[in-house]
Scaffold this motif. Structure first.
Motif, short mmCIF file in Angstrom:
data_model
loop_
_atom_site.label_atom_id
_atom_site.label_comp_id
_atom_site.label_asym_id
_atom_site.label_seq_id
_atom_site.Cartn_x
_atom_site.Cartn_y
_atom_site.Cartn_z
N PHE A 165 11.50 -122.42 12.52
CA PHE A 165 10.49 -121.29 12.04
C PHE A 165 11.02 -120.44 10.87
O PHE A 165 12.59 -120.58 10.64
N ASP A 166 10.64 -119.63 10.43
CA ASP A 166 10.95 -118.56 9.00
C ASP A 166 12.16 -117.95 9.63
O ASP A 166 13.11 -117.58 8.69
N SER A 167 12.07 -117.42 10.96
CA SER A 167 13.06 -116.44 11.32
C SER A 167 13.70 -116.81 12.24
O SER A 167 13.36 -117.96 13.14
N THR A 168 15.13 -116.61 12.25
CA THR A 168 16.13 -117.00 13.25
C THR A 168 16.27 -115.94 14.23
O THR A 168 16.52 -114.88 13.89
N HIS A 169 16.57 -116.17 15.62
CA HIS A 169 16.86 -115.29 16.59
C HIS A 169 17.99 -115.68 17.52
O HIS A 169 18.34 -116.90 17.63
N ASP A 170 18.57 -114.73 18.31
CA ASP A 170 19.55 -114.97 19.34
C ASP A 170 18.84 -115.75 20.52
O ASP A 170 19.56 -116.29 21.50
N GLY A 171 17.71 -115.69 20.65
CA GLY A 171 16.97 -116.14 22.00
C GLY A 171 15.71 -115.48 22.32
O GLY A 171 15.16 -114.82 21.40
N ILE A 172 15.33 -115.55 23.36
CA ILE A 172 14.00 -114.70 23.89
C ILE A 172 14.33 -114.14 25.00
O ILE A 172 14.77 -114.55 25.98
N LEU A 173 13.69 -112.92 25.13
CA LEU A 173 13.88 -112.15 26.23
C LEU A 173 12.57 -111.90 26.85
O LEU A 173 11.46 -111.29 26.17
N LEU A 174 12.17 -112.18 27.92
CA LEU A 174 10.81 -112.06 28.75
C LEU A 174 10.77 -111.10 29.55
O LEU A 174 11.84 -111.10 30.45
N ILE A 175 10.07 -110.00 29.30
CA ILE A 175 10.30 -108.81 30.36
C ILE A 175 8.91 -108.64 30.93
O ILE A 175 7.87 -108.77 30.58
N ILE A 176 9.04 -108.63 32.32
CA ILE A 176 7.89 -108.70 33.32
C ILE A 176 7.92 -107.40 34.28
O ILE A 176 8.95 -107.16 34.83
N ASP A 177 7.07 -106.66 33.83
CA ASP A 177 6.82 -105.10 34.47
C ASP A 177 5.92 -105.18 35.58
O ASP A 177 4.85 -105.88 35.53
N GLU A 178 5.76 -104.27 36.50
CA GLU A 178 4.84 -104.24 37.74
C GLU A 178 4.60 -105.38 38.39
O GLU A 178 3.73 -106.02 38.73
N ALA A 179 5.97 -106.15 38.44
CA ALA A 179 5.94 -107.30 39.20
C ALA A 179 5.54 -107.44 40.59
O ALA A 179 5.41 -108.38 41.35
N ASP A 180 5.58 -106.17 41.24
CA ASP A 180 5.17 -105.99 42.76
C ASP A 180 3.71 -106.19 42.93
O ASP A 180 3.21 -106.17 43.93
#
Length: 412
Positions: A165-180
């Motif tokens: 892709f056009d941009s390069t990243h260190d990785g992906i962080l998936l944040i899941i809130d209110e998981a209860d």
């Protein structure tokens, strides 16, 4: 008119990260490990108002490079998801795809590349499939296609050369809130465990998951898959110490100098009162402080300001109650006998109360009382004393004060 330096409606107010050094350092280390293709996750659990969302915001800023993590400026692609009772497997996967598309597919070539990788979702949508109800839908196959698409995306956004892709990243962080809020049907623990294993098999582990929720979140994950908890570093956010609370108050009042050109002072007794009221909850400090400042002259906060701001009409306890307690008291409880137990317990604030004491004041059958206590425990509304059978307490004094005040209002 002076600007109020306390900020109860923002998860990133002054002093919000007091006493959280260990948790911050642990998460920073996980980010660094994930960048080095050794990704795993963290599970952030704690009561409402304890600062989970504030910490998640800090992690997001660090991951995206706005704030350094251990002296490094990172560049993760961050996806944020809130779980509700209606969230399904399809919903989570679709939200991930939408977030990736918005952040990655910014030019025609990358839009075409992205569309090719994630075309399996289009087939599902064209078919009008309801993931949780259709017997014809193969959830296992759907998960496999998603895993391969995510792995392919990860490889391309972390690649330095080649088809990417056009941009390069260190990785992906998936944040899941209110998981209860995750339902049994969502099977969140199994989903995350199998996803991490699939990415590992594909040779791309630059993927990190951060989950946040009430203490029962851990049980939800374990019930879904007993081994799912192993992919997370477990972090329990406890209440702040009195010294930490005083530090938060100091930071806020220092901030008043920037806002108003003069630092607001606070009487020693007023500060002590704020410390007692807040009970170590960062959000509560800001709410009680906000209401006290509103009643002050903006120059000095007095003990009277704190007291009236807390217990007065439309004061801090009412506001905190509406945000944190009303749902527990009314929506999660449909039976009056359950509420009766809470009203009896509130007389003792958050002290431990024996079942014998509750029974002496309870108007109803013994079986009804047993059902009420079991239901309140299961829903996490009351806590059981470890090693002392038949002894319970409310989560905090604020809940008790709100119940008492709410009862008085209803009796008028």
């Amino acid at each position: 008119m002076k600007v109020n330096p306390f900020n109860p409606n923002s998860p990133t107010g002054p002093g919000m990260f007091a006493g959280r050094i260990r948790e911050i350092e642990t998460i920073e280390q996980i980010l660094i490990q994930t960048k080095a293709n050794k990704g795993h996750g963290f599970l952030l659990i704690g009561q409402r108002g304890i600062g989970k969302t504030s910490l998640l915001n800090l992690v997001k800023y660090q991951a995206e490079g706005s704030i350094e993590a251990q002296g490094q400026k990172l560049n993760f692609l961050v996806i944020e998801i809130d779980i509700t009772k209606e969230t399904t497997l399809y919903t989570i996967i679709k939200k991930i795809e939408l977030s990736l598309k918005r952040k990655l597919a910014k030019s025609e070539p990358t839009r075409k590349l992205f569309s090719d990788i994630w075309n399996f979702l289009g087939k599902v949508e064209v078919g009008g499939v309801k993931v949780n109800t259709s017997k014809e839908f193969d959830k296992e196959l759907f998960f496999e296609e998603f895993s391969y698409s995510l792995a392919d995306t990860l490889k391309r956004i972390t690649a330095k050369t080649g088809d990417k892709f056009d941009s390069t990243h260190d990785g992906i962080l998936l944040i899941i809130d209110e998981a209860d809020n995750a339902t049994k049907e969502l099977d969140l623990g199994t989903f995350l465990k199998l996803l991490m294993e699939r990415l590992q098999k594909e040779g791309t582990q630059q993927f990190m998951v951060g989950i946040s929720g009430l203490p029962k979140t851990k049980e939800i994950l374990i019930e879904s898959h007993p081994s799912s908890i192993r992919i997370f570093e477990e972090l329990y956010l406890d209440r702040l110490s009195n010294d930490d609370i005083r530090y938060v108050i100091k930071r806020v009042l220092d901030h008043s100098l920037e806002l108003n050109g003069a630092r607001t002072k606070i009487e020693a007794e007023a500060e002590n009162y704020l410390v007692r009221l807040s009970e170590g909850f960062p959000h509560f400090i800001h709410q009680y402080g906000y209401c006290a400042f509103d009643l002050s002259d903006g120059v000095t906060i007095t003990e009277k300001n704190v007291q009236k701001g807390a217990f007065g009409n439309n004061g801090a306890i009412e506001k905190i109650g509406d945000k944190y307690y009303r749902d527990d008291f009314y929506n999660k409880i449909k039976v009056d006998s359950y509420r009766q137990v809470l009203i009896i317990m509130a007389e003792k604030l958050d002290d431990w109360v024996t079942k014998k004491h509750i029974k002496s004041k309870f108007k109803g059958q013994a079986a009804t009382l047993d059902n009420a206590i079991n239901a309140l425990r299961t829903r996490g509304i009351i806590l059981s004393k470890e090693g002392a059978q038949g002894t319970y307490r409310l989560q905090d004094k604020g809940f008790a004060w709100w119940i008492v005040m709410n009862q008085k209002k209803e009796e008028k």
